[in-house]
Design a protein around this motif. Sequence first.
Motif, PDB file in Angstrom:
ATOM      1  N   LYS A   1       0.890  -1.148  -0.042  1.00 17.87           N
ATOM      2  CA  LYS A   1       0.066  -0.001   0.018  1.00 17.87           C
ATOM      3  C   LYS A   1       0.785   1.163  -0.058  1.00 17.87           C
ATOM      4  O   LYS A   1       1.856   1.418   0.635  1.00 17.87           O
ATOM      5  CB  LYS A   1      -0.924   0.088   1.021  1.00 17.87           C
ATOM      6  N   THR A   2       0.661   2.299  -0.830  1.00 16.28           N
ATOM      7  CA  THR A   2       1.324   3.299  -0.890  1.00 16.28           C
ATOM      8  C   THR A   2       0.420   4.676  -0.675  1.00 16.28           C
ATOM      9  O   THR A   2      -0.627   4.954  -1.381  1.00 16.28           O
ATOM     10  CB  THR A   2       1.915   3.784  -2.445  1.00 16.28           C
ATOM     11  N   ALA A   3       0.904   5.363   0.505  1.00 13.52           N
ATOM     12  CA  ALA A   3       0.203   6.641   0.723  1.00 13.52           C
ATOM     13  C   ALA A   3       0.619   7.648  -0.023  1.00 13.52           C
ATOM     14  O   ALA A   3       1.676   7.820  -0.293  1.00 13.52           O
ATOM     15  CB  ALA A   3       0.441   6.767   2.199  1.00 13.52           C
ATOM     16  N   ASN A   4      -0.379   8.517  -0.475  1.00 17.21           N
ATOM     17  CA  ASN A   4      -0.251   9.688  -1.218  1.00 17.21           C
ATOM     18  C   ASN A   4       0.612   9.286  -2.549  1.00 17.21           C
ATOM     19  O   ASN A   4       1.563   9.756  -3.064  1.00 17.21           O
ATOM     20  CB  ASN A   4       0.727  10.660  -0.556  1.00 17.21           C
ATOM     21  N   SER A   5      -0.027   8.525  -3.160  1.00 19.14           N
ATOM     22  CA  SER A   5       0.493   7.678  -4.554  1.00 19.14           C
ATOM     23  C   SER A   5       0.865   8.941  -5.575  1.00 19.14           C
ATOM     24  O   SER A   5       1.791   8.890  -6.367  1.00 19.14           O
ATOM     25  CB  SER A   5      -0.460   6.510  -4.982  1.00 19.14           C
ATOM     26  N   SER A   6      -0.028   9.737  -5.760  1.00 16.16           N
ATOM     27  CA  SER A   6      -0.222  10.745  -6.708  1.00 16.16           C
ATOM     28  C   SER A   6       0.901  11.685  -6.352  1.00 16.16           C
ATOM     29  O   SER A   6       1.790  12.096  -7.347  1.00 16.16           O
ATOM     30  CB  SER A   6      -1.325  11.574  -6.714  1.00 16.16           C
ATOM     31  N   GLN A   7       1.488  11.906  -5.025  1.00 16.45           N
ATOM     32  CA  GLN A   7       2.716  12.588  -4.832  1.00 16.45           C
ATOM     33  C   GLN A   7       3.914  11.797  -5.194  1.00 16.45           C
ATOM     34  O   GLN A   7       4.981  12.549  -5.814  1.00 16.45           O
ATOM     35  CB  GLN A   7       2.608  12.963  -3.406  1.00 16.45           C
ATOM     36  N   VAL A   8       3.789  10.288  -4.970  1.00 13.41           N
ATOM     37  CA  VAL A   8       4.884   9.635  -5.491  1.00 13.41           C
ATOM     38  C   VAL A   8       5.073   9.670  -7.184  1.00 13.41           C
ATOM     39  O   VAL A   8       6.411   9.984  -7.631  1.00 13.41           O
ATOM     40  CB  VAL A   8       4.859   8.376  -4.991  1.00 13.41           C
ATOM     41  N   LEU A   9       4.081   9.472  -7.703  1.00 14.35           N
ATOM     42  CA  LEU A   9       4.173   9.395  -9.320  1.00 14.35           C
ATOM     43  C   LEU A   9       4.308  10.704  -9.674  1.00 14.35           C
ATOM     44  O   LEU A   9       4.922  10.894 -10.757  1.00 14.35           O
ATOM     45  CB  LEU A   9       2.913   8.804  -9.596  1.00 14.35           C
ATOM     46  N   GLY A  10       4.123  11.794  -9.118  1.00 14.14           N
ATOM     47  CA  GLY A  10       4.630  12.993  -9.725  1.00 14.14           C
ATOM     48  C   GLY A  10       5.516  13.796  -9.366  1.00 14.14           C
ATOM     49  O   GLY A  10       5.921  15.040  -9.656  1.00 14.14           O
ATOM     50  N   SER A  11       6.493  13.060  -8.670  1.00 14.52           N
ATOM     51  CA  SER A  11       7.788  13.653  -8.046  1.00 14.52           C
ATOM     52  C   SER A  11       8.762  13.404  -9.040  1.00 14.52           C
ATOM     53  O   SER A  11       8.799  12.793  -9.990  1.00 14.52           O
ATOM     54  CB  SER A  11       7.965  12.853  -6.618  1.00 14.52           C
ATOM     55  N   ALA A  12       9.923  14.187  -8.896  1.00 12.68           N
ATOM     56  CA  ALA A  12      11.242  14.165  -9.637  1.00 12.68           C
ATOM     57  C   ALA A  12      11.814  12.794  -9.260  1.00 12.68           C
ATOM     58  O   ALA A  12      12.655  12.604 -10.338  1.00 12.68           O
ATOM     59  CB  ALA A  12      12.085  15.344  -9.082  1.00 12.68           C
ATOM     60  N   ARG A  13      11.584  12.136  -8.203  1.00 15.04           N
ATOM     61  CA  ARG A  13      12.164  10.911  -8.221  1.00 15.04           C
ATOM     62  C   ARG A  13      11.865   9.851  -9.218  1.00 15.04           C
ATOM     63  O   ARG A  13      12.561   8.859  -9.445  1.00 15.04           O
ATOM     64  CB  ARG A  13      11.934  10.205  -6.674  1.00 15.04           C
ATOM     65  N   VAL A  14      10.553   9.938  -9.737  1.00 13.65           N
ATOM     66  CA  VAL A  14      10.199   9.008 -10.775  1.00 13.65           C
ATOM     67  C   VAL A  14      11.147   9.431 -12.175  1.00 13.65           C
ATOM     68  O   VAL A  14      11.601   8.225 -12.915  1.00 13.65           O
ATOM     69  CB  VAL A  14       8.789   9.165 -10.997  1.00 13.65           C
ATOM     70  N   ARG A  15      11.197  10.728 -12.223  1.00 13.34           N
ATOM     71  CA  ARG A  15      12.024  10.976 -13.417  1.00 13.34           C
ATOM     72  C   ARG A  15      13.432  10.641 -13.409  1.00 13.34           C
ATOM     73  O   ARG A  15      14.304   9.881 -14.279  1.00 13.34           O
ATOM     74  CB  ARG A  15      12.008  12.539 -13.703  1.00 13.34           C
ATOM     75  N   ASP A  16      13.968  10.624 -11.964  1.00  9.41           N
ATOM     76  CA  ASP A  16      15.135   9.900 -11.888  1.00  9.41           C
ATOM     77  C   ASP A  16      15.256   8.639 -12.043  1.00  9.41           C
ATOM     78  O   ASP A  16      16.451   7.812 -12.555  1.00  9.41           O
ATOM     79  CB  ASP A  16      15.759  10.240 -10.482  1.00  9.41           C
ATOM     80  N   PHE A  17      14.351   7.718 -11.559  1.00  7.40           N
ATOM     81  CA  PHE A  17      14.184   6.429 -11.934  1.00  7.40           C
ATOM     82  C   PHE A  17      14.099   6.043 -13.311  1.00  7.40           C
ATOM     83  O   PHE A  17      14.654   5.114 -13.837  1.00  7.40           O
ATOM     84  CB  PHE A  17      12.813   5.946 -11.163  1.00  7.40           C
ATOM     85  N   LEU A  18      13.475   6.918 -13.928  1.00 15.15           N
ATOM     86  CA  LEU A  18      13.156   6.531 -15.442  1.00 15.15           C
ATOM     87  C   LEU A  18      14.453   6.754 -16.139  1.00 15.15           C
ATOM     88  O   LEU A  18      14.930   6.091 -17.126  1.00 15.15           O
ATOM     89  CB  LEU A  18      12.005   7.360 -16.149  1.00 15.15           C
ATOM     90  N   LYS A  19      14.999   7.556 -15.690  1.00 12.35           N
ATOM     91  CA  LYS A  19      16.415   7.756 -16.301  1.00 12.35           C
ATOM     92  C   LYS A  19      17.643   6.944 -16.014  1.00 12.35           C
ATOM     93  O   LYS A  19      18.535   6.236 -17.048  1.00 12.35           O
ATOM     94  CB  LYS A  19      17.165   9.336 -15.837  1.00 12.35           C
ATOM     95  N   MET A  20      17.454   6.367 -14.804  1.00 14.53           N
ATOM     96  CA  MET A  20      18.297   5.360 -14.274  1.00 14.53           C
ATOM     97  C   MET A  20      17.926   4.004 -15.035  1.00 14.53           C
ATOM     98  O   MET A  20      18.844   3.241 -15.493  1.00 14.53           O
ATOM     99  CB  MET A  20      18.187   5.129 -12.766  1.00 14.53           C
ATOM    100  N   ALA A  21      16.766   3.594 -15.127  1.00  9.70           N
ATOM    101  CA  ALA A  21      16.166   2.415 -15.757  1.00  9.70           C
ATOM    102  C   ALA A  21      16.623   2.479 -17.279  1.00  9.70           C
ATOM    103  O   ALA A  21      16.795   1.407 -17.964  1.00  9.70           O
ATOM    104  CB  ALA A  21      14.559   2.272 -15.833  1.00  9.70           C
ATOM    105  N   GLY A  22      16.603   3.642 -17.861  1.00  3.35           N
ATOM    106  CA  GLY A  22      16.972   3.935 -19.478  1.00  3.35           C
ATOM    107  C   GLY A  22      18.395   3.615 -19.475  1.00  3.35           C
ATOM    108  O   GLY A  22      18.699   3.420 -20.912  1.00  3.35           O
ATOM    109  N   GLU A  23      19.360   3.460 -18.599  1.00  2.33           N
ATOM    110  CA  GLU A  23      20.607   2.766 -18.657  1.00  2.33           C
ATOM    111  C   GLU A  23      20.914   1.555 -19.267  1.00  2.33           C
ATOM    112  O   GLU A  23      21.705   1.236 -19.637  1.00  2.33           O
ATOM    113  CB  GLU A  23      21.413   3.559 -17.644  1.00  2.33           C
TER     114      GLU A  23
END
Length: 232
Positions: free
Chosen positions: A189-211
């Motif tokens: 269960k993720t509290a405040n899921s919209s805040q997690v998905l809209g955060s800069a950390r998701v961008r960082d994750f996608l950039k890391m996964a893109g490597e």
Amino acid sequence: PSKPRKLLISAIGLAGGLCLGVGVAMLREYRDRGLRTSDQVRDHVGLEFLGIVPFIPTSELAAQDESELLRVAVASPPSKLADTLRTVKVAIDLNPGCGRSHVVGVVSAVAGEGKSTISANLAMLLGAMGSPTLLVDGDLRLSGLTKAIGIETGRSLADVVTGHEPLSALVRQLPDRNVWFLPCSASAKTANSSQVLGSARVRDFLKMAGERFHYIVVDIPPLCALVDAKAI
């Protein structure tokens, strides 16, 4: 016979029926708010039309199992779905704004329209073409894709973006070649899921996964039901 005048009555009935049919057809056309052609999509929505996703009943599947719907594009290369998704791949590859990796979000208006099925089939098709592909269940509340694939880890995307778990500890390689899956377990269960998905950390994750992955396909929550899709 002198009465009834069958020819005249038949002519009147034919003309009246024709007028009534045309009137009903015009009324239905006037009340129709759906999009029927590719030109309507371009004109009314302002987006490029990539193709039609057909309805595939379970009875047409070889094993008549709904889980088989997740890989129709690979199991039946000549199918209409596979052809549409190949068009999607071409559109992705021709996107000038992308670098080495491509991030694709799949979204629907409401739940139950088949976005998870499209996400899985697109990832399977990309993997089958030889590109390392990461399939991400980004629906932190409903987790429909994870339930359909049947992988339970007790973790989710939120654990990666918050730094609690490394990506390598959460992804699972699927039986299909070159496809990895990041599940979103119902127990996580993720509290405040919209805040997690809209955060800069998701961008960082996608950039890391893109490597590591050439394509990243994210199954996004329905747009009208949750605020999460607007956030991401």
